[in-house]
Design a protein around this motif. Sequence first.
Motif, PDB file in Angstrom:
ATOM      1  N   HIS A  52      47.919  45.285 -27.413  1.00  0.00           N
ATOM      2  CA  HIS A  52      48.158  44.018 -28.118  1.00  0.00           C
ATOM      3  C   HIS A  52      49.604  43.535 -28.034  1.00  0.00           C
ATOM      4  O   HIS A  52      50.034  42.699 -28.819  1.00  0.00           O
ATOM      5  CB  HIS A  52      47.747  44.129 -29.583  1.00  0.00           C
ATOM      6  CG  HIS A  52      46.287  44.425 -29.759  1.00  0.00           C
ATOM      7  ND1 HIS A  52      45.306  43.644 -29.191  1.00  0.00           N
ATOM      8  CD2 HIS A  52      45.647  45.419 -30.402  1.00  0.00           C
ATOM      9  CE1 HIS A  52      44.122  44.146 -29.499  1.00  0.00           C
ATOM     10  NE2 HIS A  52      44.296  45.224 -30.221  1.00  0.00           N
ATOM     11  N   LEU A  53      50.387  44.115 -27.117  1.00  0.00           N
ATOM     12  CA  LEU A  53      51.751  43.632 -26.907  1.00  0.00           C
ATOM     13  C   LEU A  53      51.876  43.196 -25.461  1.00  0.00           C
ATOM     14  O   LEU A  53      51.606  43.986 -24.550  1.00  0.00           O
ATOM     15  CB  LEU A  53      52.782  44.736 -27.171  1.00  0.00           C
ATOM     16  CG  LEU A  53      53.125  45.080 -28.613  1.00  0.00           C
ATOM     17  CD1 LEU A  53      54.273  46.086 -28.637  1.00  0.00           C
ATOM     18  CD2 LEU A  53      53.490  43.848 -29.411  1.00  0.00           C
ATOM     19  N   ARG A  97      58.175  39.028 -26.964  1.00  0.00           N
ATOM     20  CA  ARG A  97      56.735  39.287 -26.932  1.00  0.00           C
ATOM     21  C   ARG A  97      56.010  38.011 -26.548  1.00  0.00           C
ATOM     22  O   ARG A  97      56.133  36.991 -27.229  1.00  0.00           O
ATOM     23  CB  ARG A  97      56.270  39.789 -28.303  1.00  0.00           C
ATOM     24  CG  ARG A  97      56.913  41.142 -28.592  1.00  0.00           C
ATOM     25  CD  ARG A  97      56.568  41.681 -29.939  1.00  0.00           C
ATOM     26  NE  ARG A  97      57.195  42.996 -30.099  1.00  0.00           N
ATOM     27  CZ  ARG A  97      56.973  43.818 -31.105  1.00  0.00           C
ATOM     28  NH1 ARG A  97      56.126  43.472 -32.042  1.00  0.00           N
ATOM     29  NH2 ARG A  97      57.580  44.977 -31.163  1.00  0.00           N
ATOM     30  N   GLY A  99      53.341  35.147 -25.935  1.00  0.00           N
ATOM     31  CA  GLY A  99      52.196  34.581 -26.647  1.00  0.00           C
ATOM     32  C   GLY A  99      52.323  34.579 -28.158  1.00  0.00           C
ATOM     33  O   GLY A  99      51.416  34.128 -28.845  1.00  0.00           O
ATOM     34  N   GLU A 100      53.426  35.099 -28.693  1.00  0.00           N
ATOM     35  CA  GLU A 100      53.546  35.178 -30.149  1.00  0.00           C
ATOM     36  C   GLU A 100      54.378  34.007 -30.663  1.00  0.00           C
ATOM     37  O   GLU A 100      55.599  34.042 -30.672  1.00  0.00           O
ATOM     38  CB  GLU A 100      54.146  36.529 -30.559  1.00  0.00           C
ATOM     39  CG  GLU A 100      53.297  37.694 -30.062  1.00  0.00           C
ATOM     40  CD  GLU A 100      53.640  39.031 -30.702  1.00  0.00           C
ATOM     41  OE1 GLU A 100      54.491  39.085 -31.600  1.00  0.00           O
ATOM     42  OE2 GLU A 100      53.024  40.035 -30.280  1.00  0.00           O
ATOM     43  N   VAL A 101      53.692  32.971 -31.072  1.00  0.00           N
ATOM     44  CA  VAL A 101      54.344  31.778 -31.619  1.00  0.00           C
ATOM     45  C   VAL A 101      53.598  31.351 -32.863  1.00  0.00           C
ATOM     46  O   VAL A 101      52.380  31.218 -32.835  1.00  0.00           O
ATOM     47  CB  VAL A 101      54.315  30.604 -30.611  1.00  0.00           C
ATOM     48  CG1 VAL A 101      55.135  29.431 -31.150  1.00  0.00           C
ATOM     49  CG2 VAL A 101      54.826  31.027 -29.248  1.00  0.00           C
ATOM     50  N   ARG A 103      54.191  30.553 -37.536  1.00  0.00           N
ATOM     51  CA  ARG A 103      55.123  30.427 -38.658  1.00  0.00           C
ATOM     52  C   ARG A 103      55.914  31.711 -38.869  1.00  0.00           C
ATOM     53  O   ARG A 103      56.996  31.683 -39.444  1.00  0.00           O
ATOM     54  CB  ARG A 103      54.360  30.080 -39.941  1.00  0.00           C
ATOM     55  CG  ARG A 103      53.943  28.616 -39.981  1.00  0.00           C
ATOM     56  CD  ARG A 103      53.488  28.222 -41.375  1.00  0.00           C
ATOM     57  NE  ARG A 103      52.400  29.057 -41.838  1.00  0.00           N
ATOM     58  CZ  ARG A 103      52.449  29.801 -42.941  1.00  0.00           C
ATOM     59  NH1 ARG A 103      53.520  29.804 -43.703  1.00  0.00           N
ATOM     60  NH2 ARG A 103      51.419  30.536 -43.292  1.00  0.00           N
ATOM     61  N   HIS A 105      56.250  34.053 -36.183  1.00  0.00           N
ATOM     62  CA  HIS A 105      56.506  34.638 -34.868  1.00  0.00           C
ATOM     63  C   HIS A 105      57.258  33.674 -33.966  1.00  0.00           C
ATOM     64  O   HIS A 105      56.940  32.489 -33.921  1.00  0.00           O
ATOM     65  CB  HIS A 105      55.190  34.990 -34.168  1.00  0.00           C
ATOM     66  CG  HIS A 105      54.394  36.044 -34.859  1.00  0.00           C
ATOM     67  ND1 HIS A 105      53.526  35.758 -35.896  1.00  0.00           N
ATOM     68  CD2 HIS A 105      54.333  37.386 -34.674  1.00  0.00           C
ATOM     69  CE1 HIS A 105      52.967  36.894 -36.314  1.00  0.00           C
ATOM     70  NE2 HIS A 105      53.430  37.891 -35.605  1.00  0.00           N
ATOM     71  N   ASP A 189      41.754  45.149 -38.143  1.00  0.00           N
ATOM     72  CA  ASP A 189      42.897  44.236 -38.045  1.00  0.00           C
ATOM     73  C   ASP A 189      42.566  42.870 -38.641  1.00  0.00           C
ATOM     74  O   ASP A 189      43.407  42.239 -39.283  1.00  0.00           O
ATOM     75  CB  ASP A 189      43.325  44.055 -36.578  1.00  0.00           C
ATOM     76  CG  ASP A 189      44.073  45.267 -36.035  1.00  0.00           C
ATOM     77  OD1 ASP A 189      44.593  46.052 -36.852  1.00  0.00           O
ATOM     78  OD2 ASP A 189      44.139  45.426 -34.803  1.00  0.00           O
ATOM     79  N   LEU A 190      41.333  42.413 -38.409  1.00  0.00           N
ATOM     80  CA  LEU A 190      40.896  41.124 -38.966  1.00  0.00           C
ATOM     81  C   LEU A 190      40.957  41.171 -40.493  1.00  0.00           C
ATOM     82  O   LEU A 190      41.505  40.281 -41.144  1.00  0.00           O
ATOM     83  CB  LEU A 190      39.477  40.795 -38.497  1.00  0.00           C
ATOM     84  CG  LEU A 190      38.886  39.481 -39.009  1.00  0.00           C
ATOM     85  CD1 LEU A 190      39.465  38.296 -38.265  1.00  0.00           C
ATOM     86  CD2 LEU A 190      37.371  39.456 -38.883  1.00  0.00           C
ATOM     87  N   SER A 193      44.526  41.352 -41.744  1.00  0.00           N
ATOM     88  CA  SER A 193      45.234  40.073 -41.623  1.00  0.00           C
ATOM     89  C   SER A 193      44.810  39.063 -42.672  1.00  0.00           C
ATOM     90  O   SER A 193      45.640  38.356 -43.231  1.00  0.00           O
ATOM     91  CB  SER A 193      44.983  39.444 -40.249  1.00  0.00           C
ATOM     92  OG  SER A 193      45.529  40.241 -39.251  1.00  0.00           O
ATOM     93  N   PHE A 194      43.499  38.969 -42.918  1.00  0.00           N
ATOM     94  CA  PHE A 194      43.012  37.858 -43.734  1.00  0.00           C
ATOM     95  C   PHE A 194      42.611  38.252 -45.152  1.00  0.00           C
ATOM     96  O   PHE A 194      42.693  37.440 -46.059  1.00  0.00           O
ATOM     97  CB  PHE A 194      41.843  37.163 -43.023  1.00  0.00           C
ATOM     98  CG  PHE A 194      42.274  36.509 -41.734  1.00  0.00           C
ATOM     99  CD1 PHE A 194      43.053  35.365 -41.759  1.00  0.00           C
ATOM    100  CD2 PHE A 194      41.922  37.054 -40.511  1.00  0.00           C
ATOM    101  CE1 PHE A 194      43.473  34.759 -40.584  1.00  0.00           C
ATOM    102  CE2 PHE A 194      42.337  36.460 -39.321  1.00  0.00           C
ATOM    103  CZ  PHE A 194      43.118  35.303 -39.365  1.00  0.00           C
ATOM    104  N   GLU A 197      46.554  41.482 -46.215  1.00  0.00           N
ATOM    105  CA  GLU A 197      47.977  41.122 -46.099  1.00  0.00           C
ATOM    106  C   GLU A 197      48.473  40.060 -47.078  1.00  0.00           C
ATOM    107  O   GLU A 197      49.547  40.215 -47.658  1.00  0.00           O
ATOM    108  CB  GLU A 197      48.284  40.648 -44.664  1.00  0.00           C
ATOM    109  CG  GLU A 197      48.923  41.707 -43.828  1.00  0.00           C
ATOM    110  CD  GLU A 197      49.528  41.152 -42.548  1.00  0.00           C
ATOM    111  OE1 GLU A 197      49.668  41.935 -41.619  1.00  0.00           O
ATOM    112  OE2 GLU A 197      49.850  39.950 -42.478  1.00  0.00           O
ATOM    113  N   GLU A 242      54.937  41.024 -43.381  1.00  0.00           N
ATOM    114  CA  GLU A 242      55.146  42.346 -42.806  1.00  0.00           C
ATOM    115  C   GLU A 242      56.575  42.430 -42.293  1.00  0.00           C
ATOM    116  O   GLU A 242      57.007  41.610 -41.491  1.00  0.00           O
ATOM    117  CB  GLU A 242      54.160  42.530 -41.651  1.00  0.00           C
ATOM    118  CG  GLU A 242      54.281  43.856 -40.965  1.00  0.00           C
ATOM    119  CD  GLU A 242      53.646  43.838 -39.583  1.00  0.00           C
ATOM    120  OE1 GLU A 242      52.923  42.887 -39.260  1.00  0.00           O
ATOM    121  OE2 GLU A 242      53.903  44.775 -38.822  1.00  0.00           O
ATOM    122  N   ASN A 245      57.824  48.481 -39.210  1.00  0.00           N
ATOM    123  CA  ASN A 245      56.824  49.429 -38.747  1.00  0.00           C
ATOM    124  C   ASN A 245      57.580  50.700 -38.386  1.00  0.00           C
ATOM    125  O   ASN A 245      58.495  50.657 -37.563  1.00  0.00           O
ATOM    126  CB  ASN A 245      56.126  48.810 -37.524  1.00  0.00           C
ATOM    127  CG  ASN A 245      54.984  49.656 -37.023  1.00  0.00           C
ATOM    128  OD1 ASN A 245      54.380  50.417 -37.767  1.00  0.00           O
ATOM    129  ND2 ASN A 245      54.707  49.546 -35.739  1.00  0.00           N
TER     130      ASN A 245
END
Lengths: 323, 191
Positions: A52-53, A97, A99-101, A103, A105, A189-190, A193-194, A197, A242, A245
């Motif tokens: 995922h990176l 990283r 693709g990470e854009v 609020r 990222h 993870d879903l 996240s929702f 978090e 977050e 880590n």
Amino acid sequence: MVERPVWRPAAAREVLESRAQLLAFVRGFFAQRGVLEVETPVLGRCGVTDVHLDSIPAGVSAPGFSGGWLQTSPEYHMKRLLAAGSGPIYQVARVFRNGEVGRRHNPEFSMLEWYRPGFDDRQLMAEVADLVVGWLSCERPETLSYRAVMQRWAGLDPFEASEAELRARCREWMDDPQLAGLDRDGCLDLLMSFAVEPHLGRERPVFVTAYPASQASLARVSEDARGHRVAHRFELYVQGLELCNGYWELTDPVEQRRRFEADNRLRRAAGKPDMALDEAFLAALAAGLPDCAGVALGLDRLLMLRLGCGDIREVLAFPFDRA
Amino acid sequence: MASYSTNEFRSGLKVLLDGDPCVILENEFVKPGKGQAFNRVKLRNLTTNRVWERTFKSGETLEAADVVDQDMEYLYTDGEFWHFMLTDGSFEQYAADAKAVGDAIKWLKEQDVYTVTLYNGAPLSVTPPNFVELEVVDTDPGMKGDTAQGGSKPATLSTGAVVNVPLFISIGEVVKVDTRSGEYVSRVKSS
């Protein structure tokens, strides 16, 4: 429609000042504790295998070499320094990283990463708390297990729940054809996240610990009292954000190579290209990485929390859309 | 037809979702640490005008919707369809049904230009300009000398729309109306 380029910075003058103060605070914090500041390459020969990176290719031409990657974290280089006997080290690094854009990222961001030989995860969590509480003047964090936060806010036990129960819970966000594209960790993870978090760290900061072994990444794994295999990994959440880590670091080169290869199998399954293993890093592990704990903390987010900003763009002089 | 991946989603993009053309309003990127990334997306269904919120795994794709906005002149209605003509000189005509015309029916004046949204080449919706100028066809008699005071009265316009106008407006005058709020803006001096 022609969009005119924006030349002005996105961050206000006070924000730039606060960023400078944060850097001075960090350097003072580590100087006092005898941790050495280091710099390692932003431009490396290898990227990372994490499924995922996505590393950003650099297209470097050098004698006998072409390619290279912008680093997603300074981890491998810093561990090579540790293996060479650097002692405790920290770095303020720019990391990248793809693709990470959003609020929270920006594809390029500032990461504070540090390693403590002789520390385990608990000791390093205490030091992270000192730093964060010192900068934010907030309450000291409490510690909750991954299992506890999942039970409380997602309503299921991440270790015991069946695949069917997990998917049923995920249907609040995705339909079955979409969920077919998620494995067990993807579903977790879903929910993280929702469902979870947004609630974390609302009253006081919270460390989440004891992640499922499948999400160990570069952390050691051990068995908890219930017989679940858990990773010595921790994340700190403040106001639902977050922040870091950390791991009690894996030092076993054989296990590390196995995890890298497992990553590449997952990448292939996800239709992503294989990434070359960083053999210099693996050689450093083989030579002997001292027992240590390490953590990576997002400085831009730390600034957002101090200033009450809801969007990372407010704390960057030039976020990517105007970089 | 082309398709778009979640990392290309931005507001204004037209995509197909559950077989309906939608426009993306917002796209929020969410990613837990080293975990799977997701996109929480707000879309407006262009057929029903409802706003949907959907979650996608980052990298999922949606088919592009063949939706284009065109400037067209309103010609006439035959009772069943409302006929429009492209203003690009092609004289190409399109017939919009009542569903596509929707609320815009209140502001349709022959020879005025409207935005007609075409989906697969057929009118999906009609959007009036922000301001239209229409003649008052019915209202209570005007009250001269009452221009400064407040107070309003309903007036029926040539299209059948009813708007509140100041007391001094009389039948036969042309008024400027904001189509977004349905409110009177000003009196238009007859030339």
